[in-house]
Design a protein around this motif. Structure first.
Motif, PDB file in Angstrom:
ATOM      1  N   ILE A   1      64.291 -26.335 -58.918  1.00 23.36           N
ATOM      2  CA  ILE A   1      64.394 -27.119 -60.122  1.00 23.36           C
ATOM      3  C   ILE A   1      63.274 -28.039 -60.199  1.00 23.36           C
ATOM      4  CG2 ILE A   1      65.278 -29.175 -58.723  1.00 23.36           C
ATOM      5  CD1 ILE A   1      67.276 -29.630 -61.055  1.00 23.36           C
TER       6      ILE A   1
ATOM      7  N   ASP B   1      60.387 -26.592 -60.290  1.00 23.24           N
ATOM      8  CA  ASP B   1      59.287 -25.502 -61.134  1.00 23.24           C
ATOM      9  C   ASP B   1      59.747 -25.397 -62.737  1.00 23.24           C
ATOM     10  OD1 ASP B   1      57.433 -23.887 -61.596  1.00 23.24           O
ATOM     11  OD2 ASP B   1      58.341 -22.038 -60.810  1.00 23.24           O
ATOM     12  N   GLN B   2      59.538 -26.562 -63.309  1.00 22.16           N
ATOM     13  CA  GLN B   2      60.094 -26.686 -64.800  1.00 22.16           C
ATOM     14  C   GLN B   2      59.455 -27.329 -65.576  1.00 22.16           C
ATOM     15  OE1 GLN B   2      63.851 -28.123 -66.163  1.00 22.16           O
ATOM     16  NE2 GLN B   2      64.454 -28.638 -63.990  1.00 22.16           N
ATOM     17  N   GLN B   3      59.348 -27.454 -66.807  1.00 21.59           N
ATOM     18  CA  GLN B   3      59.029 -28.464 -67.700  1.00 21.59           C
ATOM     19  C   GLN B   3      60.148 -29.316 -68.245  1.00 21.59           C
ATOM     20  OE1 GLN B   3      55.895 -26.616 -70.310  1.00 21.59           O
ATOM     21  NE2 GLN B   3      54.375 -27.173 -68.827  1.00 21.59           N
ATOM     22  N   VAL B   4      59.776 -30.793 -68.485  1.00 19.07           N
ATOM     23  CA  VAL B   4      60.895 -31.484 -69.388  1.00 19.07           C
ATOM     24  C   VAL B   4      59.739 -32.054 -70.212  1.00 19.07           C
ATOM     25  CG1 VAL B   4      62.023 -33.538 -69.128  1.00 19.07           C
ATOM     26  CG2 VAL B   4      62.270 -31.856 -67.108  1.00 19.07           C
TER      27      VAL B   4
ATOM     28  N   ASP C   1      55.185 -30.973 -66.925  1.00 18.80           N
ATOM     29  CA  ASP C   1      55.669 -30.611 -65.610  1.00 18.80           C
ATOM     30  C   ASP C   1      56.766 -31.817 -65.003  1.00 18.80           C
ATOM     31  OD1 ASP C   1      54.196 -28.283 -65.731  1.00 18.80           O
ATOM     32  OD2 ASP C   1      52.596 -28.940 -64.556  1.00 18.80           O
ATOM     33  N   LEU C   2      57.701 -31.309 -64.521  1.00 22.42           N
ATOM     34  CA  LEU C   2      58.661 -32.314 -64.089  1.00 22.42           C
ATOM     35  C   LEU C   2      58.062 -32.964 -62.856  1.00 22.42           C
ATOM     36  CD1 LEU C   2      61.546 -33.691 -63.996  1.00 22.42           C
ATOM     37  CD2 LEU C   2      62.319 -31.717 -62.517  1.00 22.42           C
TER      38      LEU C   2
ATOM     39  N   GLN D   1      67.223 -33.482 -54.986  1.00 25.21           N
ATOM     40  CA  GLN D   1      67.413 -32.186 -55.414  1.00 25.21           C
ATOM     41  C   GLN D   1      67.694 -31.351 -54.137  1.00 25.21           C
ATOM     42  OE1 GLN D   1      67.653 -31.433 -58.289  1.00 25.21           O
ATOM     43  NE2 GLN D   1      66.627 -33.335 -59.097  1.00 25.21           N
TER      44      GLN D   1
END
Length: 406
Positions: free
Chosen positions: A12, A14-17, A21-22, A32
């Motif tokens: 989780i 490894d994502q962008q918000v 980058d989160l 998490q």
């Protein structure tokens, strides 16, 4: 401890918000989950989904082994004497309610005292308020020092021969205060009271030894320690649990049912009514394996270093108020002058940074702090100093934004 290898275990992250980058800094609310836990849950549902205890077929046996195997992992994790002392619940809140409703209702009378602190989570306040109302017992509060710590002299002054229950969180979810549970337990026992510990913020971050603490009850949740939501643990000394009545009835906790009378199974199952939280327990077992592979001492040391780094960097921000002691667990609760915590959280979210804003289920503590709400950045084993730097930059950007708006 290789932080980069650890972060790879949490997909989780490894994502962008919002195009950034989160940066997840809300682990005190819920952590998490690593691949190890996700895969354990998936394997249960893919390969041996079945009810436990009731059947003799292969899938039922595998499910039972997984469920009861998780109980043994919990027993070892907190160093309980026996798996009979490990009750699976829906979470720490349920665990504390069981103690209040079962033990409290049966053992409290008018004139008795329940002692807690101003820093308690609502889950360790409201159950005691309710049982005090129903039994006529008095609810008392241990005062806090200016920095949000507990002075043992105040504990000695508050706990009396009329005190029957002392219930204190081991680690504050707002202040980061690490309470001297072992010493408070000694004071409680010296006065003939039992000791209940809300360990929701302790079990994920440090070694817990319930025998060394000598507490009578200890509650914690899986979802704050890399495990799934919807499951927690109540540890209780066998001598207490054997005398307590269940608070839910039916299904798994039944021994014999007649037309007008029924009897209960032995410990621990008499407190686990209905189909139990099978997948959750298996996921919790996988989370314990994950944390123990890294080492709780290693995790605690890393988080203390990260919190110290954050305190140093954040204290340099003009107009910031930081709450709690210098020596703390891995979280920082704060306010920015002329910026509401909800506004701060909204702007930080636009930067991909997740922090908590509000009263953190601790309204009595907010009143003690003389604030309505605060912002909180809470860290776990997957956070980094670089993420703290992004938080600091985000706070400064928020200050600049609101100073220009107003």
């Amino acid at each position: 401890m290789n932080i980069h290898d650890i972060r790879k275990q949490f997909p989780i992250l490894d994502q962008q918000v919002n195009g950034r980058d989160l940066v997840y800094l809300d682990s005190a609310a819920t952590s998490q989950k690593p691949l190890q836990v996700i895969e354990a849950l998936s394997k249960y549902y893919h390969e041996y989904n079945s009810n436990v205890h009731r059947g003799v077929h292969t899938l039922g046996t595998k499910a039972t082994d997984g469920y009861e195997g998780a109980r043994e992992k919990v027993r070892r994790f907190i160093n309980a004497k026996s798996t009979q002392e490990v009750i699976f619940t829906r979470g720490a809140t349920t665990a504390l309610n069981i103690v209040a409703q079962s033990y409290g209702t049966a053992n409290l009378h008018e004139g008795d005292e329940i002692v807690i602190t101003y820093m308690e989570h609502h889950a360790n306040v409201i159950p005691w308020q309710q049982v005090a109302k129903s039994t006529g017992a008095t609810l008392k509060y241990i005062p806090l020092q200016e920095d949000g710590t507990i002075n043992l002299q105040d504990v000695e002054a508050t706990v009396t021969s009329n005190t029957k229950i002392v219930s204190v969180m081991q680690v504050s979810n707002v202040l980061g205060t690490i309470n001297p549970i072992k010493e408070i337990t000694k004071i409680a026992h010296k006065n003939g009271a039992i000791m209940v510990v809300d360990g929701a913020q302790a079990a994920p971050h440090m070694k817990v030894d319930v025998q060394d603490l000598d507490c009578d009850f200890f509650a914690f949740s899986a979802h704050k320690m890399c495990g799934p939501t919807g499951i927690g643990v109540l540890y209780g000394k066998k001598e207490h649990l054997e005398k307590m009545e269940p608070v839910e009835f039916g299904g798994e906790m039944i021994d014999f049912v007649g037309l007008y009378e029924s009897t209960w199974k032995e410990l621990p199952w008499k407190f686990e009514a209905g189909t139990p939280i099978i997948a959750g327990a298996i996921g919790l077992g996988a989370a314990i394996d994950f944390l123990e592979d890294i080492g709780l001492d290693t995790i605690e040391k890393y988080e203390h270093e990260l919190a110290s780094y954050a305190l140093d960097k954040m204290s340099q921000i003009e107009g910031i108020t930081i709450y709690g002691p210098k020596n703390r667990a891995g979280l920082v609760t704060f306010n920015i002058e002329d910026v509401h915590p909800h506004d701060l959280s909204t702007v930080l979210d636009a930067e991909g940074i997740a922090v908590r804003a509000g009263h953190h289920c601790a309204q009595p503590l907010m009143k003690w702090l003389n604030v309505s709400a605060t912002a909180r950045a809470s860290f776990y084993l997957y956070n980094t100093e670089e993420e703290v730097d992004k938080l600091v930059a985000g706070i400064i950007k928020t200050k600049e934004y609101f100073s220009n708006v107003f």
